[in-house]
Design a protein around this motif. Sequence first.
Motif, PDB file in Angstrom:
ATOM      1  N   PHE A 136       0.900  -1.158   0.000  1.00 45.84           N
ATOM      2  CA  PHE A 136       0.000   0.000   0.000  1.00 45.84           C
ATOM      3  C   PHE A 136       0.933   1.200   0.000  1.00 45.84           C
ATOM      4  CE2 PHE A 136      -2.919  -3.027   2.244  1.00 45.84           C
ATOM      5  CZ  PHE A 136      -3.945  -2.996   1.314  1.00 45.84           C
TER       6      PHE A 136
ATOM      7  N   LEU B  51       4.151   1.034   2.022  1.00 39.29           N
ATOM      8  CA  LEU B  51       4.038   0.026   3.085  1.00 39.29           C
ATOM      9  C   LEU B  51       4.007  -1.378   2.483  1.00 39.29           C
ATOM     10  CD1 LEU B  51       3.646  -0.036   6.198  1.00 39.29           C
ATOM     11  CD2 LEU B  51       1.177  -0.086   5.770  1.00 39.29           C
TER      12      LEU B  51
ATOM     13  N   VAL C 247       3.114  -4.762   2.875  1.00 33.46           N
ATOM     14  CA  VAL C 247       2.225  -5.467   3.806  1.00 33.46           C
ATOM     15  C   VAL C 247       2.354  -6.989   3.714  1.00 33.46           C
ATOM     16  CG1 VAL C 247      -0.194  -5.819   4.408  1.00 33.46           C
ATOM     17  CG2 VAL C 247       0.599  -3.545   3.801  1.00 33.46           C
TER      18      VAL C 247
ATOM     19  N   ASN D 261      -2.625  -8.442  15.192  1.00 33.15           N
ATOM     20  CA  ASN D 261      -3.168  -7.276  14.485  1.00 33.15           C
ATOM     21  C   ASN D 261      -2.109  -6.676  13.569  1.00 33.15           C
ATOM     22  OD1 ASN D 261      -5.553  -7.542  15.794  1.00 33.15           O
ATOM     23  ND2 ASN D 261      -5.148  -5.952  17.317  1.00 33.15           N
ATOM     24  N   GLY D 262      -2.550  -6.360  12.341  1.00 33.45           N
ATOM     25  CA  GLY D 262      -1.653  -5.695  11.407  1.00 33.45           C
ATOM     26  C   GLY D 262      -0.713  -6.634  10.671  1.00 33.45           C
TER      27      GLY D 262
ATOM     28  N   GLY E 273      -1.348  -8.608   8.274  1.00 28.99           N
ATOM     29  CA  GLY E 273      -1.633  -8.672   6.832  1.00 28.99           C
ATOM     30  C   GLY E 273      -2.708  -9.688   6.480  1.00 28.99           C
ATOM     31  N   LYS E 274      -3.409 -10.218   7.494  1.00 24.10           N
ATOM     32  CA  LYS E 274      -4.411 -11.277   7.266  1.00 24.10           C
ATOM     33  C   LYS E 274      -5.544 -10.790   6.359  1.00 24.10           C
ATOM     34  CE  LYS E 274      -5.455 -11.770  11.632  1.00 24.10           C
ATOM     35  NZ  LYS E 274      -4.626 -10.676  12.197  1.00 24.10           N
ATOM     36  N   SER E 275      -6.104  -9.624   6.702  1.00 23.97           N
ATOM     37  CA  SER E 275      -7.246  -9.129   5.908  1.00 23.97           C
ATOM     38  C   SER E 275      -6.816  -8.824   4.480  1.00 23.97           C
ATOM     39  CB  SER E 275      -7.840  -7.867   6.536  1.00 23.97           C
ATOM     40  OG  SER E 275      -8.390  -8.201   7.773  1.00 23.97           O
ATOM     41  N   THR E 276      -5.630  -8.268   4.331  1.00 27.93           N
ATOM     42  CA  THR E 276      -5.126  -7.965   2.986  1.00 27.93           C
ATOM     43  C   THR E 276      -5.016  -9.256   2.181  1.00 27.93           C
ATOM     44  OG1 THR E 276      -3.892  -6.121   3.913  1.00 27.93           O
ATOM     45  CG2 THR E 276      -3.247  -6.851   1.717  1.00 27.93           C
TER      46      THR E 276
ATOM     47  N   GLN F 227     -15.440  -9.717   8.254  1.00 31.35           N
ATOM     48  CA  GLN F 227     -15.143  -9.482   9.667  1.00 31.35           C
ATOM     49  C   GLN F 227     -16.372  -8.885  10.370  1.00 31.35           C
ATOM     50  OE1 GLN F 227     -11.244  -7.965   9.662  1.00 31.35           O
ATOM     51  NE2 GLN F 227     -11.088  -7.800  11.865  1.00 31.35           N
TER      52      GLN F 227
END
Length: 251
Positions: A14, A17, A19, A39-40, A42-45, A86
């Motif tokens: 991004f 960044l 990710v 958290n952060g 990169g799972k959702s990405t 989510q």
Amino acid sequence: MSALLEVREVSHRFGGLHVLKGVSFTVEAGSVTGLIGPNGAGKSTLFNIISGFLTPSVGRIVLLGEDATRLGIQHRSRMGLQRTFQTPQVFRDLTVRENLVAGCHRHGRTGVLEAFLGLPQVRREMRDAAIVADAAIERFDLGPYRDVPAGELPAGRQRMVELARAVVAEPKLLCLDEPSSGLSTAEVQILMQVLRRLNEEGMTILLVSHDMELMEITSKMHALCFGEIIASGSLDAMRASPRVREAYLGT
Ligand SMILES: Nc1ncnc2c1ncn2[C@@H]1O[C@H](COP(=O)(O)OP(=O)(O)OP(=O)(O)O)[C@@H](O)[C@H]1O
């Protein structure tokens, strides 16, 4: 077992960044595969890249042996991939039953014109969808809410509606993003039972979560940290891994 999904050397940025950094793993047919990470991580990405909401900067997504990297969400859905979100995404103004009838749409063969003309095939499809929806209402214990607008239900029930809607589409690969988020302990137990049963019936499941308890139903897990897979194996192997403990459990 053969791979239903292959994530091959996926990287994503991004802006400046970085990710995801060369992530590779497979989801074998018939498995419940878990992807954990803090958290952060990169799972959702990664989840969005797998389900077609994002195109990776680099790398490939192979679904059922076909390169799906640049295929859209609808195309992947027709191939047999269904996902949940989510925050549960239900049709808020439609009743629970109507949500599930809508979920059967993937199997419909008729188009807008046929529907407008009210052809017999359309009526047959609607009848079949209603039967499938009613069975799902029983199965997911949604009977008391059948005619209630889905948006009026508490979060846990909305999650069940969303899951049921994904399941009536008979996916080959069911991808769940943080499915236990916002659920009570009792609801998590019900969710685990439902997912176990679906898997016993042959459904392949990819579970993305930071909830270790939920990971008890997985056959294999991958741990993501700062955009890289740092460990893969069983839940016990993950719990024993010093890298996972340090990165994820903080111990
Ligand atoms: N659209 C975006 N634009 C810029 N940065 C983003 C975007 N989406 C995510 N990020 C950043 O990418 C990194 C990974 O985020 P991601 O949401 O994929 O992680 P996650 O593991 O799902 O975390 P969480 O469990 O908190 O949802 C984070 O630093 C996040 O701030």
